[in-house]
Design an enzyme around this catalytic site. Structure first.
Site, PDB file in Angstrom:
ATOM      1  N   ASP A   1       0.805  -1.222   0.000  1.00 23.52           N
ATOM      2  CA  ASP A   1       0.000   0.000   0.000  1.00 23.52           C
ATOM      3  C   ASP A   1       0.837   1.271   0.000  1.00 23.52           C
ATOM      4  O   ASP A   1       0.281   2.370  -0.057  1.00 23.52           O
ATOM      5  CB  ASP A   1      -0.951   0.006   1.203  1.00 23.52           C
ATOM      6  CG  ASP A   1      -2.149  -0.914   0.984  1.00 23.52           C
ATOM      7  OD1 ASP A   1      -2.372  -1.314  -0.177  1.00 23.52           O
ATOM      8  OD2 ASP A   1      -2.854  -1.227   1.952  1.00 23.52           O
TER       9      ASP A   1
ATOM     10  N   ASP B   1     -14.928  34.984 -34.382  1.00 24.00           N
ATOM     11  CA  ASP B   1     -14.115  33.775 -34.481  1.00 24.00           C
ATOM     12  C   ASP B   1     -14.679  32.622 -33.660  1.00 24.00           C
ATOM     13  O   ASP B   1     -14.270  31.477 -33.851  1.00 24.00           O
ATOM     14  CB  ASP B   1     -12.681  34.051 -34.018  1.00 24.00           C
ATOM     15  CG  ASP B   1     -11.924  34.902 -35.012  1.00 24.00           C
ATOM     16  OD1 ASP B   1     -12.353  34.928 -36.180  1.00 24.00           O
ATOM     17  OD2 ASP B   1     -10.926  35.531 -34.638  1.00 24.00           O
TER      18      ASP B   1
END
Length: 535
Positions: free
Chosen positions: A36, A287
């Site tokens: 772990d 745009d």
């Protein structure tokens, strides 16, 4: 138990580690096997922290299971206290360590350390990372701030005249998506309103800072998944109100300013009038008109997914076609948001379900986590990351918040740039067979000289799968339903259609062919279908 190659959230002890790693002067003793310890890499490799997390593992092995593992934990706790001299300690077990049932909390308290020791009991097989972080913060706040709680029934004293209001920022942790920069952005925004920050927790806070959370006038809940439970407790015990709005996006930031101003009793007019962000103008500029009604699929933690849906719909003019989250604890909030956009909510932690949904919906942009980045790449769809879990590239060295007005600017750039790149890709694909732009053509700025001869490959008739030169988003259901076969010249003509509507053109053509009994789709069939559906 499910075997998978990807998970959106780790086990709950990883959430506890995120809280401990974000704080100063706190140490976490974790009853866990050696395997772990992988969690350290999440912080040192992915987040690029310059020090290890403040976590001591007992690292028991198989040979220790026949011995006294409780003594192993107590030795690890004693060693950690003597070595690190923390101001407070939290103790718990990992998912594997919890199977031994050694009671780390009781063992640690029996050692009689002269510091607060908080037991974090996390149900490893029922809950996950964000819940673990929320529970850890809640237990720390209860244990450290609780002794300073006012007597039951006592009213909160009024703020003295002339004293600036204060608040706490709750929720930022280690390994969070842009949490570091969000703190800076929100602190600056509150400063413009004349509000001071009392404590930021857990990120950067010490146990002593947690103890004085009750001194603030109210709390700002930056990330409800992590701070919601602690904020509710502070509201109940210390009578501190807390914010409900998460300031991600221009509209949400304005709503947040109004909410904070009301809680603090200040005038927000000047700040709202002086607000500077480029997103509204950029999204309305000529745009950006091609952004209108772009189909977008959104998936992430509930906070970022719901905020992203609002930005996409209201501020950029996208059409939300899918909304989902892996945060099951916030399923109600996500369902309400999905209802607003008239889409079916997707609440799952299975990335294969997410991939199937993306393939089914044919979006033109995917907003999600690191996994959605992989999914979108496989399906040939532009993607931007909006939520944890993320990889190393989403912990940038530059300032890149998600919250506040500057966060809105960052979001605009992040979301729109993949679409820009997609447009360029489409133009290159569209003109690649043009005599001026093919590989053997001489660069135009070098005059009319002859290019070096290039072997030209004449395309032979090939099956449709070989003729296709770009990835298509075709669901299994659509593929099975289609009985028509694409002729090679029709496949080639299909490639001239912009990639972001190519999937729709393919589906409509196959539907037209099936309805009219056409066995082989030719170029004429493609244009007949186009004329049919354009009516």
């Amino acid at each position: 138990m499910q075997l998978t190659v990807w998970t959106y959230e780790g086990p709950p002890h990883v959430g506890a580690m995120r809280v401990a790693t974000g704080m100063e002067g706190l140490h976490y003793v974790l009853h866990a096997p050696q395997g772990d310890t992988y969690a350290d890499l999440l912080f040192t490799m992915i987040e690029r922290r310059n020090k290890r997390p403040p976590v001591t593992y007992t690292t028991f092995a198989a040979r220790d299971l026949g011995k006294d593992t409780a003594e192993l934990f107590m030795k690890a706790a004693r060693d950690a206290y003597e070595r690190f001299k923390p101001q407070a300690m939290i103790v718990g077990a990992s998912c594997t360590g919890s199977l031994i049932q050694d009671d780390p909390g009781g063992l640690a308290k029996s050692l009689g350390f002269p510091i607060p020791v908080v037991a974090i009991d996390l149900p490893a097989y029922q809950r996950k990372e964000n819940w673990g972080a929320a529970e850890t913060l809640y237990q720390l706040v209860r244990a450290l701030a609780g002794p300073k709680a006012p007597a039951p029934g006592a009213k909160r004293p009024e703020r003295a005249p002339g004293v600036r209001p204060t608040c706490n920022l709750l929720g930022p942790t280690a390994l969070g998506f842009r949490h570091r920069d969000d703190i800076t952005e929100i602190t600056g925004l509150l400063g413009k309103l004349g509000i001071d920050v009392n404590v930021v927790a857990p990120m950067g806070a010490t146990p002593a800072d947690i103890a004085r959370l009750g001194d603030a006038d109210f709390n700002v809940v930056m990330y409800p998944e992590i701070a919601g439970q602690a904020a509710s407790w502070l509201h109940r015990i210390f009578h501190q109100p807390f914010t409900k709005t998460v300031p991600i996006g221009v509209s949400a930031t304005r709503d947040f300013i109004k909410e904070v101003a009301q809680l603090a009793g200040v005038d927000a007019t000047a700040v709202l009038e002086a607000a500077s962000t480029r997103l509204p103008w950029y999204s309305h500029s000529v745009d950006s008109t091609y952004l209108t009604n772009k189909r977008v699929f959104i998936f992430g933690d509930a906070t970022h997914a719901i905020a992203a849906a609002r930005i996409a719909s209201e501020e950029l003019g996208f059409k939300v076609v899918g909304l989902g989250s892996y945060s099951r604890e916030f399923g109600r909030e996500l369902r309400e948001a999905a209802k607003h956009y008239d889409v079916e909510p997707l609440i799952t932690d299975d990335y294969l379900e997410v991939e199937a949904k993306v393939a089914e919906l044919h979006p033109e942009l995917v907003l999600g986590t690191q996994m959605e980045r992989h999914i979108a790449k496989r399906l040939g769809v532009p993607c931007a990351v909006i939520s944890a879990p993320v990889h190393v590239q989403d912990f940038p060295a530059r300032y890149a918040p998600q919250m506040g007005f500057e966060g809105a600017n960052v979001i605009f750039d992040t979301w729109v740039h993949p679409l820009m790149m997609g447009l360029e890709e489409h133009l290159l694909t569209m003109f690649k067979d043009d005599f001026e732009f093919k590989d053997g053509a001489m660069p135009s700025h070098l005059g009319t000289g002859h290019a070096a001869p290039v072997a030209e490959v004449i395309a032979e008739s090939a099956p449709p799968a070989v003729a296709a030169t770009a990835p298509e988003i075709v669901s299994v259901a659509n593929a099975a339903a289609s009985a028509a076969v694409w002729a090679p010249e029709a496949e080639k003509e299909l490639q001239k259609i912009p990639f972001f509507v190519r999937g729709k053109a393919r589906r409509n053509t196959e539907r037209f062919a099936n309805e009219n009994g056409v066995a082989t789709i030719t170029v004429e069939t493609l244009y007949d279908a186009k004329a049919h559906f354009a009516r």
